[in-house]
Design a protein around this motif. Structure first.
Motif, PDB file in Angstrom:
ATOM      1  N   VAL A 114       1.356  -8.139  -7.795  1.00  0.00           N
ATOM      2  CA  VAL A 114       0.256  -8.085  -8.882  1.00  0.00           C
ATOM      3  C   VAL A 114      -0.676  -6.854  -8.502  1.00  0.00           C
ATOM      4  N   VAL A 115      -1.054  -6.397  -7.517  1.00  0.00           N
ATOM      5  CA  VAL A 115      -1.802  -5.299  -7.268  1.00  0.00           C
ATOM      6  C   VAL A 115      -0.860  -3.901  -7.657  1.00  0.00           C
ATOM      7  N   LEU A 116       0.280  -4.029  -7.257  1.00  0.00           N
ATOM      8  CA  LEU A 116       1.162  -2.818  -7.614  1.00  0.00           C
ATOM      9  C   LEU A 116       1.295  -2.661  -8.743  1.00  0.00           C
ATOM     10  N   ALA A 143       0.902  -1.242  -0.084  1.00  0.00           N
ATOM     11  CA  ALA A 143       0.067   0.166  -0.170  1.00  0.00           C
ATOM     12  C   ALA A 143       0.948   1.088   0.018  1.00  0.00           C
ATOM     13  N   VAL A 144       1.927   1.195   0.768  1.00  0.00           N
ATOM     14  CA  VAL A 144       3.157   2.504   0.804  1.00  0.00           C
ATOM     15  C   VAL A 144       3.605   2.472  -0.676  1.00  0.00           C
ATOM     16  N   ALA A 194      -1.798  -1.460 -10.410  1.00  0.00           N
ATOM     17  CA  ALA A 194      -1.823   0.040 -10.171  1.00  0.00           C
ATOM     18  C   ALA A 194      -1.016   0.905 -11.018  1.00  0.00           C
ATOM     19  N   LEU A 195       0.078   0.652 -11.340  1.00  0.00           N
ATOM     20  CA  LEU A 195       1.287   1.356 -11.929  1.00  0.00           C
ATOM     21  C   LEU A 195       0.529   1.373 -13.354  1.00  0.00           C
ATOM     22  N   PHE A 232       1.506   6.103  -7.324  1.00  0.00           N
ATOM     23  CA  PHE A 232       0.693   7.316  -7.632  1.00  0.00           C
ATOM     24  C   PHE A 232       1.447   8.621  -7.972  1.00  0.00           C
ATOM     25  N   VAL A 233       2.225   9.152  -6.886  1.00  0.00           N
ATOM     26  CA  VAL A 233       2.944  10.176  -7.075  1.00  0.00           C
ATOM     27  C   VAL A 233       3.981  10.189  -8.071  1.00  0.00           C
TER      28      VAL A 233
END
Length: 317
Positions: free
Chosen positions: A295-297, A171-172, A300-301, A178-179
């Protein structure tokens, strides 16, 4: 964040070696410079599109940095028995045969056949994004079931298991991504490459079939995101968790080179950053024995790059 820091400290204290890391860094710098200087993947390998020659070409390309890193491990006395291991060579051939076949397969004409040109374009773009699931995830699942399962006491399924794990470190990283992507979207090479959806002809496909414009967007982006399961399953699951029985934690650094080479057809900024991202996610996968956070990361990317590149085009227009 504490978990992430603890993993990093533990890994660096156990596996960091200045000579090894310098050698791998020089290998990657030279390889990246060569690829983008001569446009190796896009101009040379892709010139064989539709030919079976792409399979051995991708095999050699993807396997090269992994093997050379293992040679470095031997030269620095960090892991000197891998080259005598029959299992190493068996996994090496199977794994890189699978990923290179997936990357080279391009024979989908029998599916699109006589379709309207807009249907043909959109369908092919969606199918190509599904190759990772069809030709990487499924074959590796079968390989694990028939070969690896009886050797894996933890029943990790190359990190695909659903046992509870701490998602907070990821999550971090998602927040950092995102930034980072928001800032990187101002770089020309990323906005020239993304969003990939604009190259699918999705809007014309929707008009042709009188569909709401969000349907092809949702269809393509869903398959696009799902495809990263295959990426994580191979690189963090097979190459890290699978090879850790032979290479131990050094499987992480061995994986990084092949992961960077996967990005040779993408913008150079993304290719360079993949070395750091792949290294970090590899460490997390090695200790957690999970790939789901990766996978989630990764999804998201990819979606952030699609989103911010689209926003850049909207506001620039």
């Amino acid at each position: 964040m504490k978990q992430l820091t603890r993993y990093l400290r533990t890994y660096v204290s156990e596996y960091y070696h200045p000579g090894l890391y310098l050698s791998v860094a020089l290998l990657l710098v030279a390889s990246i410079a060569f690829n983008y200087a001569v446009n190796f993947e896009n101009s040379i390998i892709d010139s064989y599109f539709g030919s079976w020659w792409r399979w051995p070409m991708y095999f050699a390309t993807m396997a090269f940095p992994f093997l050379i890193t293992c040679v470095f491990l031997h030269l620095f006395g960090l892991q000197t028995t891998w080259w005598r291991s029959k299992e190493y060579w068996f996994l090496f051939v199977i794994g890189f045969a699978i990923i290179s076949f997936q990357r080279s397969f391009s024979f989908f004409d029998f599916i699109v056949g006589d379709m309207h040109r807009y249907d043909r374009l959109f369908t092919l773009k969606v199918i190509y994004k599904a190759r990772s699931i069809l030709f990487t995830t499924l074959p590796l699942l079968l390989f694990y079931y028939f070969y690896e399962r009886k050797r894996d006491e933890q029943r990790s399924w190359y990190g695909l298991n659903f046992k509870p794990f701490d998602f907070r470190p990821y999550a971090v990283l998602i927040l950092v991504v995102f930034v980072g992507i928001a800032i990187a979207s101002f770089l020309g090479d990323l906005t020239n490459y993304y969003p990939r959806y604009l190259r699918t002809g999705g809007e014309r496909f929707a008009r042709l079939h009188d569909l709401p414009s969000w349907i092809p967007v949702l269809t393509y982006e869903s398959i696009y995101g799902l495809g990263f399961l295959g990426v994580e399953f191979f690189f963090r699951g097979f190459l890290v968790i699978g090879f850790s029985r032979i290479l131990g934690g050094h499987a992480v650094i061995a994986m990084v080179g092949s992961y960077v080479f996967l990005h040779f057809g993408k913008p150079i900024s993304e290719c360079i950053s993949s070395a750091f991202g792949g290294y970090l996610i590899g460490i997390l996968a090695y200790y957690s024995r999970h790939i789901w956070g990766g996978v989630v990361l990764h999804v998201a990317l990819a979606w952030f790059m699609e989103l911010f590149a689209w926003l850049q085009k909207v506001f620039n227009d």
